[in-house]
Design an enzyme around this catalytic site. Structure first.
Site, PDB file in Angstrom:
ATOM      1  N   ASP A 102      -3.861  -4.080   1.096  1.00 51.24           N
ATOM      2  CA  ASP A 102      -4.378  -4.310   2.454  1.00 51.24           C
ATOM      3  C   ASP A 102      -5.561  -5.264   2.399  1.00 51.24           C
ATOM      4  O   ASP A 102      -5.710  -6.153   3.235  1.00 51.24           O
ATOM      5  CB  ASP A 102      -4.831  -2.990   3.103  1.00 51.24           C
ATOM      6  CG  ASP A 102      -3.752  -2.386   3.994  1.00 51.24           C
ATOM      7  OD1 ASP A 102      -2.558  -2.586   3.676  1.00 51.24           O
ATOM      8  OD2 ASP A 102      -4.093  -1.727   4.992  1.00 51.24           O
TER       9      ASP A 102
ATOM     10  N   ASP B 182     -12.933  -1.125  -8.714  1.00 55.83           N
ATOM     11  CA  ASP B 182     -14.082  -1.453  -7.850  1.00 55.83           C
ATOM     12  C   ASP B 182     -14.466  -2.921  -8.009  1.00 55.83           C
ATOM     13  O   ASP B 182     -14.704  -3.636  -7.029  1.00 55.83           O
ATOM     14  CB  ASP B 182     -15.271  -0.511  -8.113  1.00 55.83           C
ATOM     15  CG  ASP B 182     -15.592  -0.313  -9.587  1.00 55.83           C
ATOM     16  OD1 ASP B 182     -14.809  -0.778 -10.440  1.00 55.83           O
ATOM     17  OD2 ASP B 182     -16.633   0.306  -9.889  1.00 55.83           O
TER      18      ASP B 182
ATOM     19  N   TYR C 217      -0.131  10.172  -4.873  1.00 56.50           N
ATOM     20  CA  TYR C 217       0.719  10.313  -3.693  1.00 56.50           C
ATOM     21  C   TYR C 217       1.716  11.461  -3.848  1.00 56.50           C
ATOM     22  O   TYR C 217       2.111  12.083  -2.876  1.00 56.50           O
ATOM     23  CB  TYR C 217       1.527   9.026  -3.460  1.00 56.50           C
ATOM     24  CG  TYR C 217       0.848   8.010  -2.594  1.00 56.50           C
ATOM     25  CD1 TYR C 217      -0.365   7.438  -2.963  1.00 56.50           C
ATOM     26  CD2 TYR C 217       1.426   7.598  -1.394  1.00 56.50           C
ATOM     27  CE1 TYR C 217      -0.981   6.499  -2.176  1.00 56.50           C
ATOM     28  CE2 TYR C 217       0.814   6.651  -0.595  1.00 56.50           C
ATOM     29  CZ  TYR C 217      -0.386   6.098  -0.989  1.00 56.50           C
ATOM     30  OH  TYR C 217      -0.990   5.167  -0.199  1.00 56.50           O
TER      31      TYR C 217
ATOM     32  N   LYS D 164      -8.993   2.373 -13.342  1.00 56.78           N
ATOM     33  CA  LYS D 164     -10.344   2.937 -13.327  1.00 56.78           C
ATOM     34  C   LYS D 164     -10.463   3.739 -14.620  1.00 56.78           C
ATOM     35  O   LYS D 164     -10.685   4.968 -14.623  1.00 56.78           O
ATOM     36  CB  LYS D 164     -10.512   3.818 -12.063  1.00 56.78           C
ATOM     37  CG  LYS D 164     -11.909   4.335 -11.820  1.00 56.78           C
ATOM     38  CD  LYS D 164     -12.889   3.276 -11.352  1.00 56.78           C
ATOM     39  CE  LYS D 164     -14.287   3.847 -11.294  1.00 56.78           C
ATOM     40  NZ  LYS D 164     -15.327   2.833 -11.082  1.00 56.78           N
TER      41      LYS D 164
ATOM     42  N   ASP E 158      -2.124   0.462  -2.951  1.00 60.89           N
ATOM     43  CA  ASP E 158      -2.154   0.604  -1.492  1.00 60.89           C
ATOM     44  C   ASP E 158      -3.417  -0.048  -0.937  1.00 60.89           C
ATOM     45  O   ASP E 158      -3.369  -0.833   0.008  1.00 60.89           O
ATOM     46  CB  ASP E 158      -2.127   2.100  -1.126  1.00 60.89           C
ATOM     47  CG  ASP E 158      -2.166   2.302   0.373  1.00 60.89           C
ATOM     48  OD1 ASP E 158      -1.420   1.603   1.077  1.00 60.89           O
ATOM     49  OD2 ASP E 158      -2.959   3.147   0.833  1.00 60.89           O
TER      50      ASP E 158
HETATM   51  C1  IPM Z   1       1.944   1.220   2.671  1.00 60.54           C
HETATM   52  C2  IPM Z   1       1.506   2.257   3.671  1.00 60.54           C
HETATM   53  C3  IPM Z   1       2.033   3.616   3.241  1.00 60.54           C
HETATM   54  C4  IPM Z   1       1.408   3.947   1.901  1.00 60.54           C
HETATM   55  C5  IPM Z   1       1.802   4.733   4.273  1.00 60.54           C
HETATM   56  C6  IPM Z   1       2.416   4.396   5.613  1.00 60.54           C
HETATM   57  C7  IPM Z   1       2.294   6.055   3.780  1.00 60.54           C
HETATM   58  O1  IPM Z   1       0.128   2.250   3.823  1.00 60.54           O
HETATM   59  O2  IPM Z   1       3.168   1.057   2.488  1.00 60.54           O
HETATM   60  O3  IPM Z   1       1.078   0.580   2.086  1.00 60.54           O
HETATM   61  O4  IPM Z   1       0.299   4.472   1.843  1.00 60.54           O
HETATM   62  O5  IPM Z   1       2.049   3.669   0.890  1.00 60.54           O
HETATM   63 MG    MG Z   2      -0.838   0.707   2.759  1.00 58.12          MG
END
Ligand code: IPM
Ligand code: MG
Length: 371
Positions: free
Chosen positions: A249, A221, A142, A189, A245
């Site tokens: 999700d 993975d 990042y 990884k 990240d």
């Molecule tokens: C998160 C989001 C952020 C990230 C984005 C909005 C930059 O997806 O906080 O998980 O990738 O960290």
């Molecule tokens: Mg995110």
């Protein structure tokens, strides 16, 4: 206790869900005799429109001078499909994380029986799922060098980690594992990436200081698969920025709705609390978004203030609304309650205006004041 809180509504549904989190914090202040002062500041697409900058200096200044930061969501479709946009709302959030050194992002994954049916996973697989992701937030790909060749045919994103960046979050994760089921999984990884090999080496060394913690290592993975086929096996997950990240999700679908999960980012001098969901622009301004992620983020903030009883009261309020099926539209698209009603119910619960016993007939009328 008196606390100064910087509030960043952000984009999309941010202002609506944060309004409910603030309402619940105000209920906590009333019931437990605290004083919360809020200073609102800009970040994201709204900030770009008003100032040309996704993170105005004034916002950083206010955040640095606050006891904690409450943040809604960031992102606007206007920028999503425009890869050549020079400024992006997300830049604001990344810069804020870096400026405040918010290196440790914590995302608890909890499931609620009342909404388990919404998860794409079988209910038997979800019983007792309770794990927490520690995601490194200020390093890795990042924040490495980013470059596109002059002719535009090649691009580079560099991923760098220093031992010290791994150590500081690893200690926090190990210490947290001590308070839980004493199991830590490092996701990396390391069969391919040099940075992952460094993570594994550092974590193996640190593990010796925590002999009571069972440590295991998993390639990302495989972890992506294990989170779906056997999520119960996880207790504390530790991982780098990019993997964190993605898997956070993924893990959020276990809970049934992305709208219900909170997060905290701890730094050197302050901490930021935000729901893990995005700005959900399609729902903005309609009073239909789920405010629970934001409200539970406020509960994590209360824990950070050492107000544990208060935080638990808020969590009980959330469980109570779910048990009694006060669902927002993401959970029940037909018989749903508005964002503001759910926020009102949880605040009323916090200040004991409503009791655990619910009059089902009144529930049908959707009015918290008469329950
Ligand atoms: C998160 C989001 C952020 C990230 C984005 C909005 C930059 O997806 O906080 O998980 O990738 O960290
Ligand atoms: Mg995110």
């Amino acid at each position: 206790m008196k606390k100064n809180i910087a509030v960043i509504n952000g984009d999309g549904i941010g202002p609506e869900v944060i309004a409910q989190a603030v309402r619940v914090l105000n209920a906590v202040a009333e019931r437990y005799k605290h004083q919360f002062n809020y200073t609102y500041c800009l970040m994201g697409a709204g900030a770009i429109e008003q100032t040309g900058n996704p993170l105005p200096d004034e916002t950083i200044e206010i955040c640095l001078n606050s006891d904690a930061i409450l943040f809604g969501a960031i992102g606007d479709p206007k920028y999503d499909n425009n890869p050549s946009a020079k400024v992006r709302p997300e830049h604001g959030l990344l810069k804020l994380r870096k400026s405040l050194q918010l290196f440790s992002n914590i995302r608890p994954i909890i499931t609620y029986p009342a909404v388990q049916h919404l998860s794409p996973l079988k209910e038997t697989q979800l019983e007792g799922v309770d794990f927490i992701i520690f995601r490194e937030l200020t390093g890795g790909i990042y924040f490495g060098k980013k470059e596109t060749s002059p002719d535009g045919t090649q691009a580079i994103d560099e991923s760098i980690y220093h031992v010290s960046e791994i150590e500081r979050i690893a200690h926090i994760a190990f210490q947290n594992a001590r308070l839980r089921r004493k199991k830590l999984t490092l996701i990396d990884k390391s069969n391919v990436l040099e940075t992952s090999r460094l993570w594994r080496k550092v974590v193996q060394e640190i593990a010796q200081q925590y002999p009571d913690i069972a440590v295991n290592y998993m390639y990302v993975d495989n972890a992506a698969m294990q989170i779906i086929i056997n999520p119960k096996q996880f207790d504390v997950i530790l991982t780098e920025n990019m993997f964190g990240d993605i898997i956070s999700d993924e893990a959020s679908v276990l809970s049934g709705s992305l709208g219900m999960l909170p997060s905290a980012s701890y730094g050197v001098c302050t901490a930021l609390f935000e729901p893990i969901h995005g700005s959900y622009p399609q729902a903005a301004g309609k009073d239909i978004a789920n405010p629970i992620g934001a409200i539970l983020s406020a509960a994590m903030m209360l824990d950070y203030f050492q107000m544990h009883e208060e935080a638990n009261r808020v969590r009980q309020g959330v469980s109570w609304t779910l048990q009694n099926k006060f669902f927002t539209k993401d959970i029940d698209p037909i018989n749903f309650y508005f964002t503001s009603t759910v926020g009102e119910l949880i605040s009323d619960y916090v200040i004991h205006k409503i009791t655990d016993e619910v009059n089902q007939e009144n529930v049908e009328l959707r009015k918290s004041t008469i329950i």
